[in-house]
Motif scaffolding. Structure first.
Motif, mmCIF file in Angstrom:
data_model
loop_
_atom_site.group_PDB
_atom_site.id
_atom_site.type_symbol
_atom_site.label_atom_id
_atom_site.label_comp_id
_atom_site.label_asym_id
_atom_site.label_seq_id
_atom_site.Cartn_x
_atom_site.Cartn_y
_atom_site.Cartn_z
ATOM 1 N N GLU A 4 0.860 -1.177 0.000
ATOM 2 C CA GLU A 4 0.000 0.000 0.000
ATOM 3 C C GLU A 4 0.902 1.234 0.000
ATOM 4 O O GLU A 4 1.806 1.339 0.824
ATOM 5 C CB GLU A 4 -0.892 0.010 1.240
ATOM 6 N N PHE A 148 1.026 15.754 -1.433
ATOM 7 C CA PHE A 148 1.890 14.840 -2.165
ATOM 8 C C PHE A 148 3.122 15.567 -2.713
ATOM 9 O O PHE A 148 3.015 16.670 -3.239
ATOM 10 C CB PHE A 148 1.085 14.250 -3.318
ATOM 11 N N ALA A 149 4.292 14.941 -2.609
ATOM 12 C CA ALA A 149 5.520 15.494 -3.201
ATOM 13 C C ALA A 149 6.015 14.539 -4.298
ATOM 14 O O ALA A 149 6.167 13.335 -4.061
ATOM 15 C CB ALA A 149 6.596 15.685 -2.139
ATOM 16 N N LEU A 150 6.248 15.110 -5.467
ATOM 17 C CA LEU A 150 6.585 14.319 -6.660
ATOM 18 C C LEU A 150 7.763 13.376 -6.425
ATOM 19 O O LEU A 150 7.729 12.201 -6.817
ATOM 20 C CB LEU A 150 6.899 15.291 -7.806
ATOM 21 N N GLU A 151 8.814 13.879 -5.766
ATOM 22 C CA GLU A 151 10.029 13.082 -5.595
ATOM 23 C C GLU A 151 9.781 11.858 -4.704
ATOM 24 O O GLU A 151 10.376 10.797 -4.921
ATOM 25 C CB GLU A 151 11.178 13.945 -5.034
ATOM 26 N N ASP A 175 -4.295 1.256 -5.859
ATOM 27 C CA ASP A 175 -4.267 2.043 -7.099
ATOM 28 C C ASP A 175 -3.181 3.119 -7.059
ATOM 29 O O ASP A 175 -2.559 3.409 -8.074
ATOM 30 C CB ASP A 175 -5.630 2.732 -7.320
ATOM 31 N N PHE A 176 -2.955 3.695 -5.880
ATOM 32 C CA PHE A 176 -1.942 4.739 -5.796
ATOM 33 C C PHE A 176 -0.543 4.153 -6.046
ATOM 34 O O PHE A 176 0.295 4.785 -6.703
ATOM 35 C CB PHE A 176 -2.010 5.462 -4.447
ATOM 36 N N ALA A 178 0.081 1.526 -7.964
ATOM 37 C CA ALA A 178 0.161 1.267 -9.412
ATOM 38 C C ALA A 178 0.461 2.558 -10.167
ATOM 39 O O ALA A 178 1.238 2.564 -11.136
ATOM 40 C CB ALA A 178 -1.149 0.652 -9.901
ATOM 41 N N ALA A 179 -0.136 3.655 -9.706
ATOM 42 C CA ALA A 179 0.107 4.954 -10.347
ATOM 43 C C ALA A 179 1.567 5.375 -10.178
ATOM 44 O O ALA A 179 2.203 5.860 -11.121
ATOM 45 C CB ALA A 179 -0.827 6.013 -9.774
ATOM 46 N N MET A 180 2.115 5.167 -8.996
ATOM 47 C CA MET A 180 3.504 5.583 -8.747
ATOM 48 C C MET A 180 4.491 4.709 -9.529
ATOM 49 O O MET A 180 5.532 5.194 -9.977
ATOM 50 C CB MET A 180 3.818 5.549 -7.243
ATOM 51 N N GLY A 182 3.813 3.441 -12.493
ATOM 52 C CA GLY A 182 3.719 4.011 -13.848
ATOM 53 C C GLY A 182 4.506 5.306 -13.956
ATOM 54 O O GLY A 182 5.224 5.540 -14.935
ATOM 55 N N LEU A 183 4.362 6.149 -12.936
ATOM 56 C CA LEU A 183 5.104 7.417 -12.908
ATOM 57 C C LEU A 183 6.609 7.157 -12.950
ATOM 58 O O LEU A 183 7.340 7.772 -13.742
ATOM 59 C CB LEU A 183 4.737 8.192 -11.635
ATOM 60 N N ARG A 185 8.253 4.585 -14.068
ATOM 61 C CA ARG A 185 8.682 4.049 -15.369
ATOM 62 C C ARG A 185 8.789 5.160 -16.408
ATOM 63 O O ARG A 185 9.648 5.126 -17.277
ATOM 64 C CB ARG A 185 7.701 2.977 -15.839
ATOM 65 N N ASN A 186 7.887 6.148 -16.301
ATOM 66 C CA ASN A 186 7.942 7.263 -17.245
ATOM 67 C C ASN A 186 9.102 8.206 -16.963
ATOM 68 O O ASN A 186 9.488 9.010 -17.806
ATOM 69 C CB ASN A 186 6.610 8.031 -17.203
ATOM 70 N N PHE B 148 -7.757 7.490 -3.778
ATOM 71 C CA PHE B 148 -7.395 7.708 -5.177
ATOM 72 C C PHE B 148 -7.802 6.507 -6.031
ATOM 73 O O PHE B 148 -7.619 5.355 -5.632
ATOM 74 C CB PHE B 148 -5.881 7.895 -5.240
ATOM 75 N N LEU B 150 -7.165 4.807 -9.822
ATOM 76 C CA LEU B 150 -6.184 4.843 -10.908
ATOM 77 C C LEU B 150 -6.755 5.435 -12.195
ATOM 78 O O LEU B 150 -6.116 6.260 -12.858
ATOM 79 C CB LEU B 150 -5.673 3.412 -11.158
ATOM 80 N N ASP B 175 2.485 19.181 -7.887
ATOM 81 C CA ASP B 175 3.249 17.934 -8.023
ATOM 82 C C ASP B 175 2.351 16.751 -8.389
ATOM 83 O O ASP B 175 2.756 15.865 -9.139
ATOM 84 C CB ASP B 175 3.982 17.615 -6.703
ATOM 85 N N ALA B 179 2.688 14.273 -11.592
ATOM 86 C CA ALA B 179 2.731 12.808 -11.434
ATOM 87 C C ALA B 179 1.696 12.138 -12.344
ATOM 88 O O ALA B 179 1.983 11.119 -12.989
ATOM 89 C CB ALA B 179 2.485 12.421 -9.973
ATOM 90 N N GLY B 182 2.866 12.129 -15.924
ATOM 91 C CA GLY B 182 3.846 11.051 -16.117
ATOM 92 C C GLY B 182 3.170 9.690 -16.183
ATOM 93 O O GLY B 182 3.498 8.847 -17.029
ATOM 94 N N LEU B 183 2.203 9.481 -15.290
ATOM 95 C CA LEU B 183 1.445 8.216 -15.295
ATOM 96 C C LEU B 183 0.742 8.022 -16.636
ATOM 97 O O LEU B 183 0.827 6.942 -17.233
ATOM 98 C CB LEU B 183 0.412 8.249 -14.154
ATOM 99 N N ASN B 186 3.021 7.001 -19.410
ATOM 100 C CA ASN B 186 3.447 5.600 -19.296
ATOM 101 C C ASN B 186 2.342 4.621 -19.681
ATOM 102 O O ASN B 186 2.600 3.452 -19.954
ATOM 103 C CB ASN B 186 3.914 5.319 -17.865
#
Lengths: 236, 236
Positions: A4, A148-151, A175-176, A178-180, A182-183, A185-186, B148, B150, B175, B179, B182-183, B186
């Protein structure tokens, strides 16, 4: 294994950590700095939430470190830049550390069976250590000022990617998460560009801490895995 | 133009919408269904938060529609599947709609100067309409049960991508928006795989609504832009 990912410290309810391993992520800069401090030979890092508490806890021979709003706290020995945590400054000493988001996130996670500190610098080692602990995982992105912070999100995605590489069975994630993934990988092929363009990245660069952003963006340069033991993070 | 993306309805504070255009996103399925209903000739859709309110508001000749936990509400004319909103069922009629997350998100956004309903189906048209309204934007991902979702995040990323294609100046975003962009990047080449693997996608497929997941995953098949006028969404 279930994973999670929680987007910021404000979303982290204590019951989500029970019977799990937590990895707390604050790339800019608390968890990167904690890795640097242990790497430089600090005996341990005591994360505390407030400046008052930090001052009250401090004993002779210890190092008082911390920031508010990206700046060193007046009267403290060190700020929250990994660059400051040299062997000369911290070797063999205990560091009392308070930061705006990261130390708060570490406290929120303490209900977990195990608490690790993750960053881009130590992601692969951290994923390996988490896997060996054989618990479901919560990845807590500290975020910035309850957002949320991108890094931190990119780092959560990297950690999941590292975990997938280690795990023969498929990982289940929210889901969050899975989104991260994907992020990440991009982002993997232009990571510094993304981290330096984040809200905190831009703020640090503006305040003259661009070197920190560069250093905190390096992937898997450390095998140190900070792990909470009692009230202190030590090398796991 | 500034874009703020909010990850779920629970994170949406009213003041964030002031003087802005809001795009509410609930891909599975409220906003996709609203697009389908207007496309089939419905006179308008009145989003309401509770089942009681829906029953109380209903007038003769109107259609009562809605779901709870992915299932049609007992006694209602229609559920929340876009497939049900045929011309025969809704043409020229007003639809009173209540869903678990989407209609709540629409109500949260009502402080905005303009409120649009966005989905994968109408993203390009929705981005064009938002651009013409010349306000900063809030993209509110409805999410699922205060978390959230997806598919909503992917749609927010697609909307930003469409907005970027329309805009000569660089877009500024929070941010979370960066994200989601980017998601989306991808995800663009395997969108159905991602949407059908989301928590709600899997639940709908399990409940026999796999056709809805397919339909809601189609990008830019509609030019309908639902827009709030008074208490009702109409074709913008």
């Amino acid at each position: 294994m279930q994973i999670e990912v929680i987007s910021n410290v404000n979303e982290a309810q204590a019951e989500r950590f029970s019977h799990r391993t937590a990895i707390v992520i604050d790339v800019l800069r608390a968890t990167s700095t904690i890795v640097a401090a242990l790497s430089a030979g600090a005996a341990g890092i005591v994360p505390v939430e407030t400046v008052l508490e930090a001052r009250a806890l401090l004993c002779e021979g210890q190092v008082l470190a911390g920031e508010r709003f990206c700046r060193k706290i007046p009267g403290f020995d060190l700020g929250n830049s990994p660059e400051e945590f040299t062997a000369e400054a911290v070797r063999g000493r205990r560091v009392v550390l308070t930061t705006t988001n990261g130390t708060r996130a570490l406290h929120k996670a303490m209900r977990a069976d195990h608490v690790l500190a993750g960053s881009l610098n130590n992601a692969a080692a951290c994923a390996r250590a988490a896997m060996e602990l054989r618990r479901d995982l919560v990845l807590l992105c500290a975020g910035s000022h309850d957002e949320f912070a991108l890094e931190d999100g990119v780092c959560a995605g990297l950690l999941i990617s590292e975990l997938q590489a280690l795990c023969s069975a498929p990982l289940e994630m929210n889901d969050f998460g899975a989104a991260m993934l994907g992020l990440y990988r991009n982002t993997a092929d232009h990571l510094y560009e993304v981290i330096s363009g984040s809200v905190t990245g831009k703020r640090l660069i503006k305040y003259g801490s661009g070197r920190d952003v560069e250093r905190c963006s390096v992937v898997n340069c450390s095998s140190i895995v900070p792990r909470m033991q009692g009230d202190m993070l030590v090398q796991g």
